[in-house]
Design an enzyme around this catalytic site. Sequence first.
Site, PDB file in Angstrom:
ATOM      1  N   HIS A  97      -9.990  -6.132  -2.714  1.00 57.21           N
ATOM      2  CA  HIS A  97     -11.095  -6.048  -1.749  1.00 57.21           C
ATOM      3  C   HIS A  97     -12.244  -5.349  -2.477  1.00 57.21           C
ATOM      4  CE1 HIS A  97      -8.713  -7.482   1.574  1.00 57.21           C
ATOM      5  NE2 HIS A  97      -7.766  -6.606   1.290  1.00 57.21           N
ATOM      6  N   GLU A 117       0.815  -1.232   0.000  1.00 52.43           N
ATOM      7  CA  GLU A 117       0.000   0.000   0.000  1.00 52.43           C
ATOM      8  C   GLU A 117       0.842   1.272   0.000  1.00 52.43           C
ATOM      9  OE1 GLU A 117      -2.723  -0.521   3.282  1.00 52.43           O
ATOM     10  OE2 GLU A 117      -3.725  -2.194   2.324  1.00 52.43           O
ATOM     11  N   ASN A 166       2.445  -4.780  -3.317  1.00 54.59           N
ATOM     12  CA  ASN A 166       1.050  -5.183  -3.112  1.00 54.59           C
ATOM     13  C   ASN A 166       0.202  -3.944  -2.833  1.00 54.59           C
ATOM     14  OD1 ASN A 166      -0.829  -7.409  -2.703  1.00 54.59           O
ATOM     15  ND2 ASN A 166      -0.850  -6.880  -0.529  1.00 54.59           N
ATOM     16  N   ASP A 183     -11.742 -10.499  -1.557  1.00 58.18           N
ATOM     17  CA  ASP A 183     -13.016 -10.739  -0.892  1.00 58.18           C
ATOM     18  C   ASP A 183     -14.064  -9.827  -1.517  1.00 58.18           C
ATOM     19  OD1 ASP A 183     -12.201  -8.391   0.445  1.00 58.18           O
ATOM     20  OD2 ASP A 183     -11.844  -9.411   2.344  1.00 58.18           O
ATOM     21  N   GLU A 239      -5.653 -10.706  -1.921  1.00 57.64           N
ATOM     22  CA  GLU A 239      -6.521 -10.561  -0.740  1.00 57.64           C
ATOM     23  C   GLU A 239      -7.990 -10.494  -1.140  1.00 57.64           C
ATOM     24  OE1 GLU A 239      -5.244  -7.363   1.815  1.00 57.64           O
ATOM     25  OE2 GLU A 239      -3.131  -7.789   1.458  1.00 57.64           O
TER      26      GLU A 239
HETATM   27  C1  XIL Z   1      -6.012  -7.167   8.032  1.00 54.37           C
HETATM   28  C2  XIL Z   1      -6.157  -8.417   8.866  1.00 54.37           C
HETATM   29  O1  XIL Z   1      -6.926  -9.353   8.162  1.00 54.37           O
HETATM   30  C3  XIL Z   1      -6.817  -8.065  10.185  1.00 54.37           C
HETATM   31  O2  XIL Z   1      -6.862  -9.195  11.023  1.00 54.37           O
HETATM   32  C4  XIL Z   1      -6.032  -6.951  10.872  1.00 54.37           C
HETATM   33  O3  XIL Z   1      -6.706  -6.545  12.046  1.00 54.37           O
HETATM   34  C5  XIL Z   1      -5.882  -5.760   9.949  1.00 54.37           C
HETATM   35  O4  XIL Z   1      -5.295  -6.182   8.745  1.00 54.37           O
HETATM   36  N1  XIL Z   1      -4.969  -5.042   3.487  1.00 54.37           N
HETATM   37  C6  XIL Z   1      -3.885  -5.777   3.894  1.00 54.37           C
HETATM   38  C7  XIL Z   1      -4.032  -6.748   4.998  1.00 54.37           C
HETATM   39  O5  XIL Z   1      -2.841  -5.718   3.241  1.00 54.37           O
HETATM   40  O6  XIL Z   1      -2.847  -6.874   5.736  1.00 54.37           O
HETATM   41  C8  XIL Z   1      -5.141  -6.396   5.924  1.00 54.37           C
HETATM   42  O7  XIL Z   1      -5.316  -7.466   6.858  1.00 54.37           O
HETATM   43  C9  XIL Z   1      -6.416  -6.144   5.125  1.00 54.37           C
HETATM   44  C10 XIL Z   1      -6.223  -4.985   4.172  1.00 54.37           C
END
Ligand code: XIL
Length: 984
Positions: free
Chosen positions: A532, A454, A497, A563, A561
């Site tokens: 996401h 990020e 990422n 979802d 990641e």
């Molecule tokens: C999230 C985890 O899933 C949670 O358990 C934690 O509290 C916060 O982080 N982007 C990312 C991940 O790169 O590391 C994050 O993971 C979700 C958003």
Amino acid sequence: MRTLRALVAAALLCLAPAVSAHAAADLTYDFENGTTQGWGPRGGGVSVTVTSDAAHGGTSSLLTTGRTATWHGASIAAPFVRGVGYTVTAYARLVSGQPAGTIALTVQRTPAGGDTTYERVAAATVTDGGWTRLSGSYLFTAESADVQLYAESSDATGQFYLDDIVVTPLGDPTREPVSSDFEDGTAQDWAPRAAAVLQPGAEAAHAGSRSLAVTGRSASWDGPALNVLGRMAKGDKYALSVWVRLGPDATAGRLGLSIERRTGGTPSYERVVAPKDVPVGEWVQLSGTYTLAYDVEFLSVYVESDSGTFPFYLDDFSMKYIQPKPIQTDIPALKDEVPFVMGSALTRPDALGVHGELLARHFSGVTPGNELKWDATEPREGEFTFTDGDFLVDFATRHGMTIRGHTLAWHSQTPDWVFQNADKETLLRRLETHVRTLVTRYKGKIAAWDVVNEVVDENQPDGLRRSKWYEIAGLDFIRTAFRVAHEADPDAKLFINDYNTEFPRKREALYALVKRLKEEGVPIDGVGHQLHLNIEHPPASSVEATIERFATLGVDQQITELDVSIYTDFVSSYDTIPPELLVQQGHRYKELFDVFRRQAASLSSVTVWGESDDVSWLRSWPIPRLNAPLLFDDDLQAKPAYWGVVDPSRLAPTVHRLEAPAGTPKVDGRRDLEWDLLPDSPIARAGDVSAGFQARSSAKGLYVLAEVTDPTVGKGDQVTFTVDGTPYVVKRTGGPKAAVRPTATGYRIEALIGTGYAGPTPPATSSDVEVAVRDSAGASTSWTGKVTATPAVKLTSAAHRTPVLDGVVDRAWSAAPEIRTATWIQGTSGATANVRSLWSGSTLYVLAQVADPTLSEESPNPWEQDSVEIFVDPGNGKTKGYEDDDGQYRISFSGRITVGGTFDAGGVKDHVKAVAKTVPGGYVVEAAIDLPTITLAPGTLLGFDAQVNDATGPARTSAVTWNDNTGRSYLDTSHWGVLRLAQG
Ligand code: XIL
């Protein structure tokens, strides 16, 4: 006072066989080993011995002699745990020559703060002629000390044998519910963590007439705790719930539920329920689930505040084991169905029990969700902790899964010490040590690392996030992280990422960065797209466009990641999720996996952020709410989303919804302004064809537009529009009442189909519509849905002028047309505004002249104060939910500015200036809104609306907008009107 833990310990120590905390076990006293097995005399002069004079089973029994009172007998520290039920059976017989009498098994115990009680468990008339069976059951719930089980006789001097005494827990203590209601006037095992005072009493009660008052707390973490050691089994999940209320004089506070566990003497603290607001005078429930993932020697649940030491009440606590459903073994493994590594994020508890089984069955890769982040691995400088990281790496290795290391440098979940007193050199040295230590430790085991996470901010001129990393070290932190990671493990694949890479502006900012780093020779192997997404947005085609774009750089790509939130905004929440939403999500997953499969040559893995909905981070972010973004549900069963990936033919059809605003576009094959008021609805790609679709309703019929992407011209190319069962076929070569024109990537169809409606307004009914697109090569894709006629989308324009921002209506404004708020979303009359807009440079100016004779700012909620709201969507994206640059700008009559937008309105909150002035009969607002994310030019369209909130005293009594009639402008941009920038 003996604690629950002491009781469990007592049970473990005294008995043979020992009670197991993990499985139900009977306790049998058969006296065959020649000892009394813990039984001893009760009463002076009594003697208890093992004898072979008589036996019920085997060759020995327990003989009691020397009694001189009815309550004399044989006793043992009772193997009972509070809250667990037991059955007790035993055999008794009198010594030969003794007169018949009643022999009883009784429990003696002393409840905290109460008198000793005697409770009969079982009794029977016993003779010397044979063995008599005694049986009964027993349970106690109040915190008690000195719990004893004993045998006594109604004959004060009677001598008796006992044998085969069996105590069977009705349940395993880790399966039995734990509860506290404080109705018995005791604290029921709750104890203070530090100085807090716990006082059961009748001042307040959630149910019944008592609760536990908590006062005198010494810190936010100080308060009531309950020892639950032995009541949870490792790998098992429990539902916890407790009710809390603020104590006297407390005016505000946030309370949450936490767990303290200790392993090897080291305490860890975990949140079951994050502290939440407890309004004065209300009982608030704190409920959540917890999975015990560790061997522990201390386990306690407690209530704490996020800050402050205010008093509160606690009531109706419960903790219940959640029986897992077995995972399905008759469905295909995901990993066998896709042409790339199928990964899942996991955290430590996920590797155990049924979650571990689900992971092992379906996934060929994993990403530790938190355990390799900086706060987990190097909480203090040079102090590395790898217990959890190692545990997950071992789990993955044992199951032959590839591992993604997440993440080496990030602005979040990074301890403060990293940046403290850090000049560039210090910071890079800390980074180097951290990266080298982690990558070296897992060399050869972790296949891919998210080296930086990020780092892109598309709203900065150079596209880089203003993190502490960047502020102190500039781009060099990225260069250093990659260099050191590569040195430490030259075989590991190194990734950058980020999220939102499917949005064009972020996509391009990341693209430019990766290109630059590659050109510099930074050892970057690939790009990770977090993905996401939400149920509506953005379309799968944007994801595909991103993958195709990065493919031109020749880098590896991974979806890291994935979802799909069921919400399009940051505030809504469902109590139960509508099933059709899950079906829609199934189709969304299908479209995404169609993209991933098509792009498999560019993608080495696809990782979902969690194996099942119950463990998703979207249950707590951005707010705690019921969300279901993944492929398996809370019970680890396959959702429609799973079938969308594995076998979409098993999905129920999804019915889209489309609004057809009133409109009469010209059917000439040209895309006129009318169509640009709204975005095209995507029809997902199949083979090489895809399309965008819109409709307008009119008295003449339904106008439809299809923008077809189909690069190769063929005779079979056509679109079939079916309206309420009647098909209209339009070929690429044309058709009746239709106009077709070629476009850069295919062709455009405009047509007037169906029958019109009589009367001035369209009926509120909807038509069933199917749009099927076919090409000559046989590829086809379609859209099925309900199309509903709605009022026309309003359009106005902004003149090209610069006003003086002073609350005075200068002449420049007269160049702009005036619009009026007349769409009532609350009430039917009240304050209204005349609104005009101007633009110049990158700024949009809005003037609102509000008619509102009585002005109030009494409410603490800004939307309930007399105020004007301006809504601006720079791309006119008309998305459900806000995108980063969409804004709701609110200006009160006194000039107070508040801003809404995505999450914390981070992308827009600094972009507004305004001046307000009261005038006779109302007030005037002049606002300047900076729109840096687009280039303003004549013809540019902005999503736009205006709203007037009318307050009377502390309440809002009416609200009126220009276009949006849904009352949801603050959540959803899709019903705003349109503002067009004019030339002059
Ligand atoms: C999230 C985890 O899933 C949670 O358990 C934690 O509290 C916060 O982080 N982007 C990312 C991940 O790169 O590391 C994050 O993971 C979700 C958003």
